[in-house]
Scaffold this motif. Structure first.
Motif, short mmCIF file in Angstrom:
data_model
loop_
_atom_site.label_atom_id
_atom_site.label_comp_id
_atom_site.label_asym_id
_atom_site.label_seq_id
_atom_site.Cartn_x
_atom_site.Cartn_y
_atom_site.Cartn_z
N SER A 234 0.79 -1.14 0.11
CA SER A 234 -0.02 0.03 0.25
C SER A 234 0.94 1.36 0.05
CB SER A 234 -1.04 0.03 1.22
OG SER A 234 -1.79 -0.99 1.08
N ALA A 235 1.93 1.09 0.71
CA ALA A 235 2.87 2.44 0.84
C ALA A 235 3.54 2.71 -0.41
CB ALA A 235 3.85 2.28 1.93
N ALA A 236 3.93 1.55 -1.15
CA ALA A 236 4.68 1.82 -2.39
C ALA A 236 3.90 2.13 -3.43
CB ALA A 236 5.27 0.24 -2.75
N LEU A 237 2.46 1.73 -3.41
CA LEU A 237 1.73 2.34 -4.51
C LEU A 237 1.30 3.50 -4.11
CD1 LEU A 237 -0.89 -0.91 -4.52
CD2 LEU A 237 0.82 -0.49 -6.19
N ASP A 238 1.15 4.00 -3.08
CA ASP A 238 0.75 5.56 -2.68
C ASP A 238 1.89 6.23 -3.19
OD1 ASP A 238 -1.86 5.00 -1.73
OD2 ASP A 238 -1.16 5.17 0.61
N LYS B 169 -5.45 5.69 -4.76
CA LYS B 169 -4.47 5.87 -3.39
C LYS B 169 -5.33 5.21 -2.15
CE LYS B 169 -1.24 8.69 -5.01
NZ LYS B 169 0.03 8.40 -5.25
N ALA B 170 -4.57 4.52 -1.52
CA ALA B 170 -5.23 3.78 -0.25
C ALA B 170 -5.95 5.06 0.71
CB ALA B 170 -4.25 3.24 0.69
N GLY B 171 -5.67 6.11 0.61
CA GLY B 171 -6.24 7.13 1.47
C GLY B 171 -7.17 8.07 0.89
N ALA B 172 -7.48 7.61 -0.42
CA ALA B 172 -8.57 8.29 -1.23
C ALA B 172 -9.90 7.87 -0.82
CB ALA B 172 -8.45 7.69 -2.84
N ALA B 173 -10.89 8.89 -0.97
CA ALA B 173 -12.30 9.01 -0.49
C ALA B 173 -12.82 7.46 -1.03
CB ALA B 173 -12.86 10.04 -1.13
N GLY B 174 -13.28 7.02 0.03
CA GLY B 174 -14.08 5.79 -0.26
C GLY B 174 -13.21 4.57 -0.14
#
Length: 90
Positions: free
Chosen positions: A30-34, A77-82
């Motif tokens: 997740s961190a790498a993708l973000d 992004k993992a932190g994206a809305a939804g």
């Protein structure tokens, strides 16, 4: 070929397959993708996992044979809305 990959929507089987193929734990992925740091092996696994959902006969070898020009990949992004927090319950 359009692929939308959201790590929060992986089944446990998907996560295990992704980890086995890439050697990267899903939580670190997740961190790498973000950060936009997507190794090619991860991209291959993402394509394989998402395509086999619509076509169970789609293989890892078929994913590896694709060219970059064949792909249109979206990685929210993992932190994206939804997007759910992977550490939160259901």
């Amino acid at each position: 070929m359009q692929i939308t990959f959201n790590v929060n929507e992986l089944s446990l089987e998907d996560a295990e397959d992704l980890e086995e193929y890439t050697g990267i734990p899903v939580m670190k992925l997740s961190a790498a993708l973000d950060a936009g740091n997507v190794p090619t092996k991860v991209l291959t696994a993402m394509v394989w996992i998402m395509k086999r959902r619509e076509d169970p006969s789609f293989t890892l070898a078929a994913a590896r044979a694709l060219r970059f020009t064949d792909l249109e990949v979206e990685i929210p992004k993992a932190g994206a809305a939804g997007a759910a927090d992977p550490g939160s319950p259901g």
